[in-house]
Design a protein around this motif. Structure first.
Motif, PDB file in Angstrom:
ATOM      1  N   GLN A   1       0.830  -1.201   0.000  1.00  0.00           N
ATOM      2  CA  GLN A   1       0.000   0.000   0.000  1.00  0.00           C
ATOM      3  C   GLN A   1       0.867   1.255   0.000  1.00  0.00           C
ATOM      4  N   ILE A   2       1.915   1.281   0.806  1.00  0.00           N
ATOM      5  CA  ILE A   2       2.811   2.438   0.846  1.00  0.00           C
ATOM      6  C   ILE A   2       3.461   2.664  -0.510  1.00  0.00           C
ATOM      7  N   SER A   3       3.845   1.589  -1.190  1.00  0.00           N
ATOM      8  CA  SER A   3       4.508   1.731  -2.495  1.00  0.00           C
ATOM      9  C   SER A   3       3.589   2.343  -3.540  1.00  0.00           C
ATOM     10  N   GLN A   4       2.277   2.265  -3.342  1.00  0.00           N
ATOM     11  CA  GLN A   4       1.315   2.823  -4.295  1.00  0.00           C
ATOM     12  C   GLN A   4       0.984   4.287  -4.023  1.00  0.00           C
ATOM     13  N   SER A  57       0.489   7.853  -6.468  1.00  0.00           N
ATOM     14  CA  SER A  57      -0.293   7.687  -7.697  1.00  0.00           C
ATOM     15  C   SER A  57      -1.759   7.842  -7.286  1.00  0.00           C
ATOM     16  N   PHE A  58      -2.663   7.621  -8.176  1.00  0.00           N
ATOM     17  CA  PHE A  58      -4.080   7.723  -7.816  1.00  0.00           C
ATOM     18  C   PHE A  58      -4.454   6.502  -6.984  1.00  0.00           C
ATOM     19  N   TYR A  59      -4.079   6.524  -5.712  1.00  0.00           N
ATOM     20  CA  TYR A  59      -4.328   5.410  -4.800  1.00  0.00           C
ATOM     21  C   TYR A  59      -4.725   5.950  -3.438  1.00  0.00           C
ATOM     22  N   SER A  60      -5.698   5.313  -2.832  1.00  0.00           N
ATOM     23  CA  SER A  60      -6.135   5.697  -1.497  1.00  0.00           C
ATOM     24  C   SER A  60      -6.593   4.459  -0.747  1.00  0.00           C
ATOM     25  N   THR A  61      -6.390   4.453   0.558  1.00  0.00           N
ATOM     26  CA  THR A  61      -6.908   3.362   1.374  1.00  0.00           C
ATOM     27  C   THR A  61      -8.337   3.648   1.814  1.00  0.00           C
ATOM     28  N   LYS A  62      -8.833   4.843   1.525  1.00  0.00           N
ATOM     29  CA  LYS A  62     -10.208   5.219   1.882  1.00  0.00           C
ATOM     30  C   LYS A  62     -11.167   4.768   0.782  1.00  0.00           C
ATOM     31  N   GLU A  63     -12.359   4.360   1.180  1.00  0.00           N
ATOM     32  CA  GLU A  63     -13.352   3.897   0.205  1.00  0.00           C
ATOM     33  C   GLU A  63     -13.725   4.979  -0.796  1.00  0.00           C
ATOM     34  N   THR A  64     -13.792   6.223  -0.336  1.00  0.00           N
ATOM     35  CA  THR A  64     -14.220   7.307  -1.226  1.00  0.00           C
ATOM     36  C   THR A  64     -13.064   8.205  -1.639  1.00  0.00           C
ATOM     37  N   GLY A  65     -11.834   7.833  -1.331  1.00  0.00           N
ATOM     38  CA  GLY A  65     -10.684   8.668  -1.667  1.00  0.00           C
ATOM     39  C   GLY A  65     -10.160   8.399  -3.062  1.00  0.00           C
ATOM     40  N   SER A  66      -9.492   9.406  -3.621  1.00  0.00           N
ATOM     41  CA  SER A  66      -8.898   9.254  -4.948  1.00  0.00           C
ATOM     42  C   SER A  66      -7.372   9.218  -4.887  1.00  0.00           C
ATOM     43  N   ILE A 112      -5.530  11.873  -4.824  1.00  0.00           N
ATOM     44  CA  ILE A 112      -4.980  13.046  -5.492  1.00  0.00           C
ATOM     45  C   ILE A 112      -4.297  13.998  -4.505  1.00  0.00           C
ATOM     46  N   GLY A 113      -4.802  14.100  -3.280  1.00  0.00           N
ATOM     47  CA  GLY A 113      -4.189  14.982  -2.289  1.00  0.00           C
ATOM     48  C   GLY A 113      -2.770  14.557  -1.969  1.00  0.00           C
ATOM     49  N   THR A 114      -2.559  13.270  -1.760  1.00  0.00           N
ATOM     50  CA  THR A 114      -1.220  12.740  -1.480  1.00  0.00           C
ATOM     51  C   THR A 114      -0.325  12.922  -2.695  1.00  0.00           C
ATOM     52  N   MET A 115      -0.856  12.680  -3.875  1.00  0.00           N
ATOM     53  CA  MET A 115      -0.077  12.807  -5.100  1.00  0.00           C
ATOM     54  C   MET A 115       0.384  14.254  -5.311  1.00  0.00           C
ATOM     55  N   VAL A 116      -0.507  15.214  -5.138  1.00  0.00           N
ATOM     56  CA  VAL A 116      -0.166  16.628  -5.325  1.00  0.00           C
ATOM     57  C   VAL A 116       0.832  17.076  -4.254  1.00  0.00           C
ATOM     58  N   THR A 117       0.593  16.686  -3.006  1.00  0.00           N
ATOM     59  CA  THR A 117       1.493  17.054  -1.919  1.00  0.00           C
ATOM     60  C   THR A 117       2.899  16.537  -2.167  1.00  0.00           C
ATOM     61  N   ARG A 118       3.022  15.266  -2.523  1.00  0.00           N
ATOM     62  CA  ARG A 118       4.332  14.667  -2.794  1.00  0.00           C
ATOM     63  C   ARG A 118       5.024  15.386  -3.955  1.00  0.00           C
ATOM     64  N   SER A 119       4.288  15.714  -4.997  1.00  0.00           N
ATOM     65  CA  SER A 119       4.851  16.408  -6.153  1.00  0.00           C
ATOM     66  C   SER A 119       5.411  17.775  -5.758  1.00  0.00           C
ATOM     67  N   ILE A 120       4.666  18.526  -4.967  1.00  0.00           N
ATOM     68  CA  ILE A 120       5.122  19.853  -4.531  1.00  0.00           C
ATOM     69  C   ILE A 120       6.388  19.734  -3.691  1.00  0.00           C
ATOM     70  N   ILE A 121       6.392  18.803  -2.752  1.00  0.00           N
ATOM     71  CA  ILE A 121       7.565  18.627  -1.884  1.00  0.00           C
ATOM     72  C   ILE A 121       8.785  18.213  -2.704  1.00  0.00           C
ATOM     73  N   GLU A 122       8.619  17.311  -3.659  1.00  0.00           N
ATOM     74  CA  GLU A 122       9.746  16.888  -4.498  1.00  0.00           C
ATOM     75  C   GLU A 122      10.239  18.022  -5.390  1.00  0.00           C
ATOM     76  N   GLN A 123       9.346  18.898  -5.879  1.00  0.00           N
ATOM     77  CA  GLN A 123       9.763  20.053  -6.670  1.00  0.00           C
ATOM     78  C   GLN A 123      10.605  21.007  -5.832  1.00  0.00           C
ATOM     79  N   MET A 124      10.362  21.005  -4.522  1.00  0.00           N
ATOM     80  CA  MET A 124      11.121  21.857  -3.605  1.00  0.00           C
ATOM     81  C   MET A 124      12.383  21.141  -3.106  1.00  0.00           C
ATOM     82  N   LYS A 125      12.738  20.014  -3.761  1.00  0.00           N
ATOM     83  CA  LYS A 125      13.920  19.215  -3.417  1.00  0.00           C
ATOM     84  C   LYS A 125      13.796  18.573  -2.038  1.00  0.00           C
ATOM     85  N   GLY A 126      12.562  18.296  -1.627  1.00  0.00           N
ATOM     86  CA  GLY A 126      12.314  17.647  -0.351  1.00  0.00           C
ATOM     87  C   GLY A 126      11.983  16.180  -0.545  1.00  0.00           C
TER      88      GLY A 126
END
Length: 73
Positions: free
Chosen positions: A12-15, A18-27, A29-43
């Protein structure tokens, strides 16, 4: 940040990021966008989790100017 939720498996962590969520109604996208922003900031984003014990998320960001050795003006 640490939660006391149901935890996640390594698969689950490895996914995350991407468009992956452990929540029934989750997509995921929040985790994906957050990770992208942090990586763009070299984090980095690291997850540690154990089923039935929760998940810890560690965000690391460089100090301003630390990457090039220059100071802010």
């Amino acid at each position: 940040m640490t939660d006391e939720g149901p935890g996640m498996t390594r698969d689950q962590i490895s996914q995350l990021g991407s468009f992956y969520s452990t929540k029934e109604t989750g997509s995921g996208i929040g985790t994906m966008v957050t990770r992208s922003i942090i990586e763009q900031m070299k984090g980095t984003v690291n997850y540690e989790s154990e089923k039935s014990k929760g998940t810890t998320v560690q965000l690391t960001l460089p100090l301003s100017g630390a990457e090039t050795g220059s100071e802010n003006e």
